[in-house]
Scaffold this motif. Sequence first.
Motif, PDB file in Angstrom:
ATOM      1  N   ALA A 144       0.810  -1.214   0.000  1.00 36.70           N
ATOM      2  CA  ALA A 144       0.000   0.000   0.000  1.00 36.70           C
ATOM      3  C   ALA A 144       0.846   1.267   0.000  1.00 36.70           C
ATOM      4  O   ALA A 144       0.363   2.335  -0.334  1.00 36.70           O
ATOM      5  CB  ALA A 144      -0.930  -0.002   1.209  1.00 36.70           C
ATOM      6  N   VAL A 145       2.120   1.170   0.363  1.00 39.04           N
ATOM      7  CA  VAL A 145       2.979   2.333   0.447  1.00 39.04           C
ATOM      8  C   VAL A 145       3.567   2.682  -0.919  1.00 39.04           C
ATOM      9  O   VAL A 145       4.078   3.767  -1.126  1.00 39.04           O
ATOM     10  CB  VAL A 145       4.112   2.076   1.470  1.00 39.04           C
ATOM     11  N   TYR A 146       3.479   1.774  -1.865  1.00 38.96           N
ATOM     12  CA  TYR A 146       4.069   1.970  -3.183  1.00 38.96           C
ATOM     13  C   TYR A 146       3.513   3.220  -3.853  1.00 38.96           C
ATOM     14  O   TYR A 146       2.318   3.440  -3.890  1.00 38.96           O
ATOM     15  CB  TYR A 146       3.785   0.744  -4.062  1.00 38.96           C
ATOM     16  N   GLN A 147       4.413   4.029  -4.363  1.00 41.63           N
ATOM     17  CA  GLN A 147       4.013   5.230  -5.089  1.00 41.63           C
ATOM     18  C   GLN A 147       4.172   4.988  -6.577  1.00 41.63           C
ATOM     19  O   GLN A 147       5.200   4.488  -7.015  1.00 41.63           O
ATOM     20  CB  GLN A 147       4.895   6.413  -4.693  1.00 41.63           C
ATOM     21  N   THR A 148       3.157   5.344  -7.350  1.00 40.94           N
ATOM     22  CA  THR A 148       3.275   5.227  -8.792  1.00 40.94           C
ATOM     23  C   THR A 148       4.076   6.407  -9.320  1.00 40.94           C
ATOM     24  O   THR A 148       4.289   7.396  -8.613  1.00 40.94           O
ATOM     25  CB  THR A 148       1.890   5.232  -9.458  1.00 40.94           C
ATOM     26  N   HIS A 149       4.489   6.322 -10.562  1.00 38.64           N
ATOM     27  CA  HIS A 149       5.188   7.442 -11.186  1.00 38.64           C
ATOM     28  C   HIS A 149       4.261   8.655 -11.267  1.00 38.64           C
ATOM     29  O   HIS A 149       4.720   9.796 -11.217  1.00 38.64           O
ATOM     30  CB  HIS A 149       5.695   7.063 -12.570  1.00 38.64           C
ATOM     31  N   TYR A 150       2.969   8.409 -11.361  1.00 36.71           N
ATOM     32  CA  TYR A 150       2.002   9.512 -11.380  1.00 36.71           C
ATOM     33  C   TYR A 150       1.999  10.234 -10.028  1.00 36.71           C
ATOM     34  O   TYR A 150       1.942  11.458  -9.987  1.00 36.71           O
ATOM     35  CB  TYR A 150       0.598   8.994 -11.711  1.00 36.71           C
ATOM     36  N   ASN A 151       2.061   9.459  -8.933  1.00 38.42           N
ATOM     37  CA  ASN A 151       2.122  10.061  -7.601  1.00 38.42           C
ATOM     38  C   ASN A 151       3.385  10.899  -7.439  1.00 38.42           C
ATOM     39  O   ASN A 151       3.348  11.989  -6.874  1.00 38.42           O
ATOM     40  CB  ASN A 151       2.098   9.002  -6.498  1.00 38.42           C
ATOM     41  N   ILE A 152       4.488  10.359  -7.920  1.00 34.14           N
ATOM     42  CA  ILE A 152       5.773  11.044  -7.782  1.00 34.14           C
ATOM     43  C   ILE A 152       5.744  12.399  -8.495  1.00 34.14           C
ATOM     44  O   ILE A 152       6.249  13.391  -7.967  1.00 34.14           O
ATOM     45  CB  ILE A 152       6.915  10.156  -8.306  1.00 34.14           C
ATOM     46  N   LEU A 153       5.120  12.443  -9.682  1.00 34.12           N
ATOM     47  CA  LEU A 153       5.033  13.704 -10.421  1.00 34.12           C
ATOM     48  C   LEU A 153       3.792  14.516 -10.064  1.00 34.12           C
ATOM     49  O   LEU A 153       3.569  15.595 -10.609  1.00 34.12           O
ATOM     50  CB  LEU A 153       5.065  13.443 -11.934  1.00 34.12           C
ATOM     51  N   ASN A 154       2.984  13.987  -9.150  1.00 34.58           N
ATOM     52  CA  ASN A 154       1.803  14.682  -8.664  1.00 34.58           C
ATOM     53  C   ASN A 154       0.830  15.035  -9.800  1.00 34.58           C
ATOM     54  O   ASN A 154       0.371  16.168  -9.916  1.00 34.58           O
ATOM     55  CB  ASN A 154       2.186  15.938  -7.878  1.00 34.58           C
ATOM     56  N   VAL A 155       0.539  14.018 -10.648  1.00 28.61           N
ATOM     57  CA  VAL A 155      -0.436  14.184 -11.728  1.00 28.61           C
ATOM     58  C   VAL A 155      -1.408  13.011 -11.687  1.00 28.61           C
ATOM     59  O   VAL A 155      -1.105  11.953 -11.138  1.00 28.61           O
ATOM     60  CB  VAL A 155       0.232  14.253 -13.128  1.00 28.61           C
ATOM     61  N   LYS A 156      -2.565  13.210 -12.294  1.00 35.21           N
ATOM     62  CA  LYS A 156      -3.546  12.134 -12.394  1.00 35.21           C
ATOM     63  C   LYS A 156      -3.101  11.161 -13.478  1.00 35.21           C
ATOM     64  O   LYS A 156      -2.325  11.517 -14.365  1.00 35.21           O
ATOM     65  CB  LYS A 156      -4.922  12.704 -12.748  1.00 35.21           C
ATOM     66  N   GLU A 157      -3.621   9.947 -13.413  1.00 38.42           N
ATOM     67  CA  GLU A 157      -3.227   8.928 -14.380  1.00 38.42           C
ATOM     68  C   GLU A 157      -3.702   9.235 -15.793  1.00 38.42           C
ATOM     69  O   GLU A 157      -3.147   8.708 -16.752  1.00 38.42           O
ATOM     70  CB  GLU A 157      -3.697   7.549 -13.924  1.00 38.42           C
ATOM     71  N   ASP A 158      -4.702  10.085 -15.930  1.00 44.26           N
ATOM     72  CA  ASP A 158      -5.153  10.453 -17.270  1.00 44.26           C
ATOM     73  C   ASP A 158      -4.599  11.813 -17.707  1.00 44.26           C
ATOM     74  O   ASP A 158      -5.097  12.430 -18.638  1.00 44.26           O
ATOM     75  CB  ASP A 158      -6.677  10.450 -17.347  1.00 44.26           C
ATOM     76  N   ALA A 159      -3.546  12.255 -17.064  1.00 51.28           N
ATOM     77  CA  ALA A 159      -2.942  13.557 -17.381  1.00 51.28           C
ATOM     78  C   ALA A 159      -2.403  13.578 -18.806  1.00 51.28           C
ATOM     79  O   ALA A 159      -1.919  12.570 -19.320  1.00 51.28           O
ATOM     80  CB  ALA A 159      -1.818  13.863 -16.399  1.00 51.28           C
ATOM     81  N   SER A 160      -2.502  14.734 -19.420  1.00 47.90           N
ATOM     82  CA  SER A 160      -1.983  14.907 -20.777  1.00 47.90           C
ATOM     83  C   SER A 160      -0.456  14.969 -20.726  1.00 47.90           C
ATOM     84  O   SER A 160       0.128  15.253 -19.675  1.00 47.90           O
ATOM     85  CB  SER A 160      -2.528  16.196 -21.384  1.00 47.90           C
ATOM     86  N   PRO A 161       0.203  14.739 -21.859  1.00 48.27           N
ATOM     87  CA  PRO A 161       1.669  14.857 -21.889  1.00 48.27           C
ATOM     88  C   PRO A 161       2.149  16.246 -21.451  1.00 48.27           C
ATOM     89  O   PRO A 161       3.182  16.359 -20.786  1.00 48.27           O
ATOM     90  CB  PRO A 161       2.014  14.593 -23.356  1.00 48.27           C
ATOM     91  N   GLU A 162       1.390  17.281 -21.781  1.00 45.44           N
ATOM     92  CA  GLU A 162       1.758  18.636 -21.374  1.00 45.44           C
ATOM     93  C   GLU A 162       1.687  18.809 -19.860  1.00 45.44           C
ATOM     94  O   GLU A 162       2.547  19.451 -19.251  1.00 45.44           O
ATOM     95  CB  GLU A 162       0.861  19.667 -22.066  1.00 45.44           C
TER      96      GLU A 162
END
Length: 177
Positions: free
Chosen positions: A7-25
Amino acid sequence: MQLANDAVYQTHYNILNVKEDASPEEIRASYKSALLTSHPDKLQHTSQTNADHNETQTRFLEIQTAWEILGDVKSRALYDKDLRLSRQEDVIADEVELENMTVEASGDVVELFYQCRCGDYFSVDSLELGEMGFQLSTENNKISLNAHNSVDMASVVLPCGSCSLKIRLIINSCPHP
């Protein structure tokens, strides 16, 4: 690419503080912002202890790795696939085929339901399925569910609306009366 299941695992999305459906920009902007706040050359080393410096270095490397994965279309697609698979490794209460689902159509959206033993429902609609790469089609009062990438058999894990149970909806391009 292996994803941790704790449960402690951080996704790359968490690390960059963006949603998983975030645009490339959005991903690029968040990466640049995170880089500015964690780059070792931008921070003052004189007031940092060795532990703080190591923590800063680790954070910087996490941000770099997240950007390398999410900043490239192909590696992001592979990462997203692995992320979805890791989340589907939960305990599955039942495997359900399309013909066992209750179908309700309202306008352009078709919803599929399956009753949970707690009394609530597992559900998914045609819009959600489309985002996952599946196409729900209706012809002559028959419903079929197909994977966009010509896979003979696939599945989607659906959570119950109330309890912690999940089912696996088996998608094998069969018609639903």
